[in-house]
Design a protein around this motif. Sequence first.
Motif, PDB file in Angstrom:
ATOM      1  N   VAL A 156     -52.347  52.545  34.549  1.00  0.00           N
ATOM      2  CA  VAL A 156     -52.649  53.977  34.550  1.00  0.00           C
ATOM      3  C   VAL A 156     -51.554  54.738  35.302  1.00  0.00           C
ATOM      4  CG1 VAL A 156     -54.279  55.738  35.370  1.00  0.00           C
ATOM      5  CG2 VAL A 156     -55.138  53.635  34.329  1.00  0.00           C
ATOM      6  N   SER A 157     -51.078  54.166  36.408  1.00  0.00           N
ATOM      7  CA  SER A 157     -50.022  54.814  37.195  1.00  0.00           C
ATOM      8  C   SER A 157     -48.772  55.042  36.364  1.00  0.00           C
ATOM      9  CB  SER A 157     -49.673  53.968  38.422  1.00  0.00           C
ATOM     10  OG  SER A 157     -50.726  54.010  39.360  1.00  0.00           O
ATOM     11  N   GLU A 158     -48.424  54.066  35.525  1.00  0.00           N
ATOM     12  CA  GLU A 158     -47.226  54.190  34.700  1.00  0.00           C
ATOM     13  C   GLU A 158     -47.376  55.293  33.658  1.00  0.00           C
ATOM     14  OE1 GLU A 158     -45.512  49.628  34.900  1.00  0.00           O
ATOM     15  OE2 GLU A 158     -47.155  50.128  33.549  1.00  0.00           O
ATOM     16  N   PHE A 159     -48.573  55.513  33.206  1.00  0.00           N
ATOM     17  CA  PHE A 159     -48.805  56.622  32.271  1.00  0.00           C
ATOM     18  C   PHE A 159     -48.557  57.955  32.967  1.00  0.00           C
ATOM     19  CE2 PHE A 159     -50.195  53.988  29.013  1.00  0.00           C
ATOM     20  CZ  PHE A 159     -50.620  54.710  27.926  1.00  0.00           C
ATOM     21  N   GLY A 160     -49.048  58.077  34.202  1.00  0.00           N
ATOM     22  CA  GLY A 160     -48.881  59.326  34.936  1.00  0.00           C
ATOM     23  C   GLY A 160     -49.916  60.363  34.534  1.00  0.00           C
ATOM     24  N   PRO A 161     -50.057  61.431  35.328  1.00  0.00           N
ATOM     25  CA  PRO A 161     -51.107  62.430  35.083  1.00  0.00           C
ATOM     26  C   PRO A 161     -50.929  63.208  33.778  1.00  0.00           C
ATOM     27  CG  PRO A 161     -49.628  63.153  36.844  1.00  0.00           C
ATOM     28  CD  PRO A 161     -49.273  61.732  36.540  1.00  0.00           C
ATOM     29  N   VAL A 162     -49.684  63.441  33.371  1.00  0.00           N
ATOM     30  CA  VAL A 162     -49.458  64.256  32.163  1.00  0.00           C
ATOM     31  C   VAL A 162     -49.912  63.508  30.917  1.00  0.00           C
ATOM     32  CG1 VAL A 162     -47.717  65.389  30.728  1.00  0.00           C
ATOM     33  CG2 VAL A 162     -47.561  65.525  33.224  1.00  0.00           C
ATOM     34  N   LEU A 200     -58.523  51.520  34.048  1.00  0.00           N
ATOM     35  CA  LEU A 200     -59.475  52.632  33.966  1.00  0.00           C
ATOM     36  C   LEU A 200     -60.598  52.489  34.992  1.00  0.00           C
ATOM     37  CD1 LEU A 200     -59.734  53.098  30.085  1.00  0.00           C
ATOM     38  CD2 LEU A 200     -58.399  54.426  31.731  1.00  0.00           C
ATOM     39  N   LYS A 201     -60.888  51.285  35.405  1.00  0.00           N
ATOM     40  CA  LYS A 201     -61.887  51.058  36.457  1.00  0.00           C
ATOM     41  C   LYS A 201     -61.438  51.730  37.749  1.00  0.00           C
ATOM     42  CE  LYS A 201     -61.911  47.024  38.281  1.00  0.00           C
ATOM     43  NZ  LYS A 201     -62.023  45.558  38.489  1.00  0.00           N
ATOM     44  N   ASP A 202     -60.138  51.633  38.060  1.00  0.00           N
ATOM     45  CA  ASP A 202     -59.595  52.289  39.255  1.00  0.00           C
ATOM     46  C   ASP A 202     -59.710  53.807  39.147  1.00  0.00           C
ATOM     47  OD1 ASP A 202     -58.801  49.926  40.534  1.00  0.00           O
ATOM     48  OD2 ASP A 202     -56.922  49.877  39.417  1.00  0.00           O
ATOM     49  N   LEU A 203     -59.358  54.343  37.990  1.00  0.00           N
ATOM     50  CA  LEU A 203     -59.397  55.791  37.798  1.00  0.00           C
ATOM     51  C   LEU A 203     -60.814  56.325  37.944  1.00  0.00           C
ATOM     52  CD1 LEU A 203     -57.878  58.376  37.092  1.00  0.00           C
ATOM     53  CD2 LEU A 203     -58.144  57.809  34.669  1.00  0.00           C
TER      54      LEU A 203
END
Length: 513
Positions: free
Chosen positions: A135-141, A174-177
Motif C-alpha cells: 500500500v505504501s508503494e502505491f501512495g495516497p494519490v 489492506l489490513k494495515d490501512l
Amino acid sequence: MSKVEEFKSHIDLGYTFKGDSIILGTGMLDQEPVKHAQIKIPLKTLNRHGLIAGATGTGKTVTLQVLAEQLSLHGIPSVLMDLKGDLSGIAQPGTLNSHIERRSDLAGIEYTPMGLPVELMSISNEKGVKLKSTVSEFGPVLISQILELNDTQRGVIALVFRYCDTHHLPLLDLKDLKKVLQYIMNEGKEEITKEFGAVSPATVNTIMRKIIELEQQGAEEFFGELSFEVDDFVRTIDGKGVISIIRLTDIQNRPKLFSTFMLSLLSEVYETFPEQGDSDKPKLCLFIDEAHLVFSNASKDLIDRIESIVKLIRSKGVGVYFCTQTPTDVPEKVLGQLGLKIQHALRAFTAKDRAAIKKTAENYPISTFYNTSEVLTSMGIGEALVTALNEKGIPTPLAHTLLRSPITRMNILTPEEIESLVSKSYLVKKYNTAIDRKSAFEILDEKITKAEQAAAQQSTQASNTQRRSAGRPPKETSLIEDLTKNTMVRQIGRTIFRELTRGILGSVSGKKR
C-alpha cells in the motif's frame, strides 16, 4: 506498370527502413496476397505504442503472439496480460504444415518452429510468480484514485499516509490501512485531532466500505510483500527477450483488481526506469489484452492517470499495446498516442455497427488501393489492415496484410508443462515465499493493548486505595475543604492519565518502509 507492380512498389517504398524491423506479413490487393510485399515495423518506433483491434475470432490474440515472438527474437522483453489463457503455448515450438508454409513463402520469410523463454506470473491463485505491491508503494494519490474517493476522502487518506510516515508505521497490505483508519476514529482520535484536526466518522466509514469492495475482488492477495521489482521484467536468455505472461483468467469478473494492477505496473515502470530517449529499439513492451476491462470500469481520475502515463512512458523506452474489439474501447486521448494500428475484421450486423465501422475507417490513412470501410468487413481470419510509423515518425501506407504464422504453439500448455516451467523459475523462489512482517496492524494492536492494560492497572490501584480509605475513621473537614480537595484529586487524576496515555499512544518505533 500493372496494378500489382504499382502496389508492390508502393509497399516497398513505404515499408523500407534503415534500421532493424519486424516482418508482420505480406501485403494484399483485391483480396489476394502479393508475394514479397513485406509489411514491416521498425524497432525504433515500437515505443510509440499500438492497438490491435477486431471482432471476436478474427485473430487478435495470434497477432499479439506474433509480435511478442518477434520482439523476443530481437532481444526485446515483453509483458503479456493473458485474460483468456491462450498465450502460455509461446514456451513451446509450433507445428509446421502446408498452410503455414504457404504464408511464410508469400511473405518471403523462413519458418523455423521454436519455443521462446517464458515466465508465468499471476496476481491471484494461478500458478507462477506472485506479483505483489505494498500500500505504501502505491501512495495516497493512487490509492485514492483506485478507491474513487472525493476530495474530502482523499484528504483523510493523505492524513493516514502522513501519520504512518511520521510514526514509522509500515502500510503493507489492506489490513494495515483498515487498522489505521479504525485507530484514528477510536483509540487515537484525540492524538489525531491534536496533530491534524478532526476527522469525520462518516468519511472514514465510506473509505472503509470502498476498501472492502476492493478486497471482495481479490485485492488482498495483491497487496503485500515481497514487492515485485519491475527490473525483473527486463531480462534476456541466450539473446532472446523473456516473455512474461501474467495469467489473469480468474479475474475477468473483477475489473477493479485488473485496473488496479495495470495502473500499479505502469506507474512503477514509469517511476523506476531511467530516461532513455530515442534508441534503436525499446527496452520493454507491454501488451494489455481485453483492454476494455481497464477503461470501461475505471473512474475519470483513473483514466486520466493512465492517459498521462501512456503519454510519458515512451521516453523510458517502453511501448504499450492495447488489444480490444473496437478502437472506441480506448479513450480518444490514448488512441491519439498510438503509432501502430493493426485492425482485424469488424462485423456489420446492425445500423449501429455500420456507423461504428465508418467511424473506424476514418482513423486510418486514405489509400488509393482500398475502400477501407469495405475491407474492414471482408477480411478473413489472420488478415488485418496495418499502418505504423516509419523512422521519421510518419505513418506508413495503409496495407491489407496477410499476417505471418506464429513460430510457437498456437495452443495452451498442459498442466504438466506449466508445472515444469514454474518449478524451474528462480523468480518463483524469490517472490512466492509468504512474508508477513510487523507492520501498522501489529504495531497499533500493541499500542492499544498496552493502553488498555495501563488503564486497567490504574483503575485497580484507584479501587484499592478507595478500599483502604474506607476502613479509616472519617476526618472532619469543612465543606469548602471537601470541595477543594475533591476537585484537585479529579484534576490530578485526569492529568496523570492523560500523560500516561500520551506516553503509550505517542511515537512508536518500527521498521521504516
